[in-house]
Design a protein around this motif. Sequence first.
Motif, PDB file in Angstrom:
ATOM      1  N   UNK A 154     -71.110  49.544 -47.672  1.00 33.56           N
ATOM      2  CA  UNK A 154     -71.505  50.190 -46.830  1.00 33.56           C
ATOM      3  C   UNK A 154     -73.217  49.875 -46.752  1.00 33.56           C
ATOM      4  N   UNK A 155     -73.995  50.284 -45.988  1.00 35.85           N
ATOM      5  CA  UNK A 155     -75.581  50.197 -45.781  1.00 35.85           C
ATOM      6  C   UNK A 155     -76.262  50.380 -47.354  1.00 35.85           C
ATOM      7  N   UNK A 156     -75.860  51.164 -47.800  1.00 40.27           N
ATOM      8  CA  UNK A 156     -76.517  51.938 -49.173  1.00 40.27           C
ATOM      9  C   UNK A 156     -76.361  50.518 -50.300  1.00 40.27           C
ATOM     10  N   UNK A 216     -81.820  49.419 -40.651  1.00 37.26           N
ATOM     11  CA  UNK A 216     -80.747  50.578 -40.347  1.00 37.26           C
ATOM     12  C   UNK A 216     -79.490  50.452 -39.386  1.00 37.26           C
ATOM     13  N   UNK A 217     -79.745  49.405 -38.657  1.00 39.84           N
ATOM     14  CA  UNK A 217     -78.864  49.060 -38.004  1.00 39.84           C
ATOM     15  C   UNK A 217     -77.197  48.264 -38.396  1.00 39.84           C
ATOM     16  N   UNK A 247     -80.299  39.125 -32.985  1.00 38.37           N
ATOM     17  CA  UNK A 247     -79.571  39.550 -33.884  1.00 38.37           C
ATOM     18  C   UNK A 247     -80.223  39.377 -35.383  1.00 38.37           C
ATOM     19  N   UNK A 248     -80.913  38.439 -35.574  1.00 39.73           N
ATOM     20  CA  UNK A 248     -81.453  38.496 -37.023  1.00 39.73           C
ATOM     21  C   UNK A 248     -82.344  39.535 -37.265  1.00 39.73           C
ATOM     22  N   UNK A 249     -83.132  39.738 -36.377  1.00 38.62           N
ATOM     23  CA  UNK A 249     -84.179  40.884 -36.527  1.00 38.62           C
ATOM     24  C   UNK A 249     -83.840  42.313 -36.555  1.00 38.62           C
ATOM     25  N   UNK A 250     -82.483  42.439 -35.846  1.00 39.50           N
ATOM     26  CA  UNK A 250     -81.675  43.674 -35.924  1.00 39.50           C
ATOM     27  C   UNK A 250     -81.327  43.866 -37.494  1.00 39.50           C
ATOM     28  N   UNK A 251     -80.723  42.832 -38.184  1.00 38.35           N
ATOM     29  CA  UNK A 251     -80.624  42.745 -39.479  1.00 38.35           C
ATOM     30  C   UNK A 251     -81.631  42.972 -40.411  1.00 38.35           C
ATOM     31  N   UNK A 252     -82.625  42.356 -40.193  1.00 42.81           N
ATOM     32  CA  UNK A 252     -83.908  42.342 -41.040  1.00 42.81           C
ATOM     33  C   UNK A 252     -85.043  42.484 -40.073  1.00 42.81           C
ATOM     34  N   UNK A 253     -85.443  43.831 -40.010  1.00 44.80           N
ATOM     35  CA  UNK A 253     -86.629  44.194 -39.099  1.00 44.80           C
ATOM     36  C   UNK A 253     -88.000  43.331 -39.340  1.00 44.80           C
ATOM     37  N   UNK A 254     -88.066  42.897 -40.702  1.00 48.46           N
ATOM     38  CA  UNK A 254     -89.324  42.413 -41.425  1.00 48.46           C
ATOM     39  C   UNK A 254     -89.508  40.898 -40.836  1.00 48.46           C
TER      40      UNK A 254
END
Length: 373
Positions: free
Chosen positions: A135-137, A148-149, A291-298
Amino acid sequence: MQATSHAARTADLCLVGGGLVGLAVGLGLQRNGLKVTILDEGDIALRASRGNFGLVWVQGKGDTLPDYATVTRLSARLWPQLAQRLQDGTGIDIELQQRGGLYLSLSEQELSAREAMLLKMQHQAGGEYPFQRLDLKQVREFIPQAGPEVTGATWCPEDGHLNPLRLLRALTELFLRQGGQIRNSGRVSRITPLTTGFRLATPEGDWHCDKVVLSAGLGNRDLAPQVGLSAPLVPNRGQVLITERVQPFLHYPTGHVRQTGESTVQIGDSKEDVGFDSGTTTEVMAQIAARATRMFPLLRDLRMVRAWGALRIMTPDGYPIYQASSQYPGAYLVTCHSGVTLGALHEGPIANWIATDTNTLPLEAFHARRFES
Ligand SMILES: Cc1cc2nc3c(=O)[nH]c(=O)nc-3n(C[C@H](O)[C@H](O)[C@H](O)COP(=O)(O)OP(=O)(O)OC[C@H]3O[C@@H](n4cnc5c(N)ncnc54)[C@H](O)[C@@H]3O)c2cc1C
């Protein structure tokens, strides 16, 4: 068959195509004591080997063909040995890391579908297929910067990555240092089976060899029928982006984003049916980046420094063809769409099979007769 004619240029074995596949097979053939010559089209060529993503990827490979899962995992196991040999022989570190990889999902549905696929593969492997649903955690324990997505990921400890351009250089250098010959003098336009061996027509003249291996990527399509083989291959374009360097944050490769040894971030990749067009388009690059920025906002704050398109080499079912010609013994076809992952398989068991005609692999599964209706 024609009678053997005098040929000025001779080799025990000619490989047609000097990309990742031809070079890896070539090294393995040299290890078996053969004098090998690679005939390559030269710099104008379409080369998947220069445009790929660098994953040595196991999870999910072979979900509809268990023998493919088997050879993929075998190759992953053989990789450290080959990487060491390349380092010892050339001083080039190909930056191989095999500490596991994550396939991130942006929806519960996608995550559940992947888990179901991997559970099926685990069952097919008699339980011996390591993976975990995270899971995300749990994902953030591997990659704190996951956004968070991200709903979760599948994790496989057998996945890894390497630097594909260094790999290409190391393979080329070792092949040459070991006495191999690479002729970048243009297309092999015709292969003629002779009473003994084969004659290959090139712009610099004819070559004569006892054995010929077709490792010409998409070029195999035209060459294979000339030696009684079939290579129903089509191109499939992938676009890849590279960002400026950023503080290391991604210590494990993911299916779509990986951080390179130089600290740039490599973002991939599309799957496009556009024929032989290896260009880039703003629309697809924007989709990949989104797609990549949803995975890694940085990643939103980083500048892109490079982008390219390259053509995958796809059979109708996406699996390799490893086949000896029964009509013209001595001719072989080696083609696949995961030439990085399968590099150690090609240098090892595949080259041994071609050199000695003894086989330790489930090669029947990779015969092109599966495409005959
Ligand atoms: C975007 C993208 C991402 C990828 N990511 C990965 C990944 O992460 N992991 C992975 O395992 N794989 C990946 N791949 C696939 C991998 O790059 C290819 O499987 C591999 O490069 C294929 O190598 P090859 O030697 O068969 O083909 P190529 O690199 O295309 O080389 C074929 C060679 O044959 C020569 N040739 C063709 N026809 C002739 C002829 N008639 N005479 C003489 N020479 C000829 C050409 O000049 C060329 O040099 C990716 C591919 C793409 C496009």
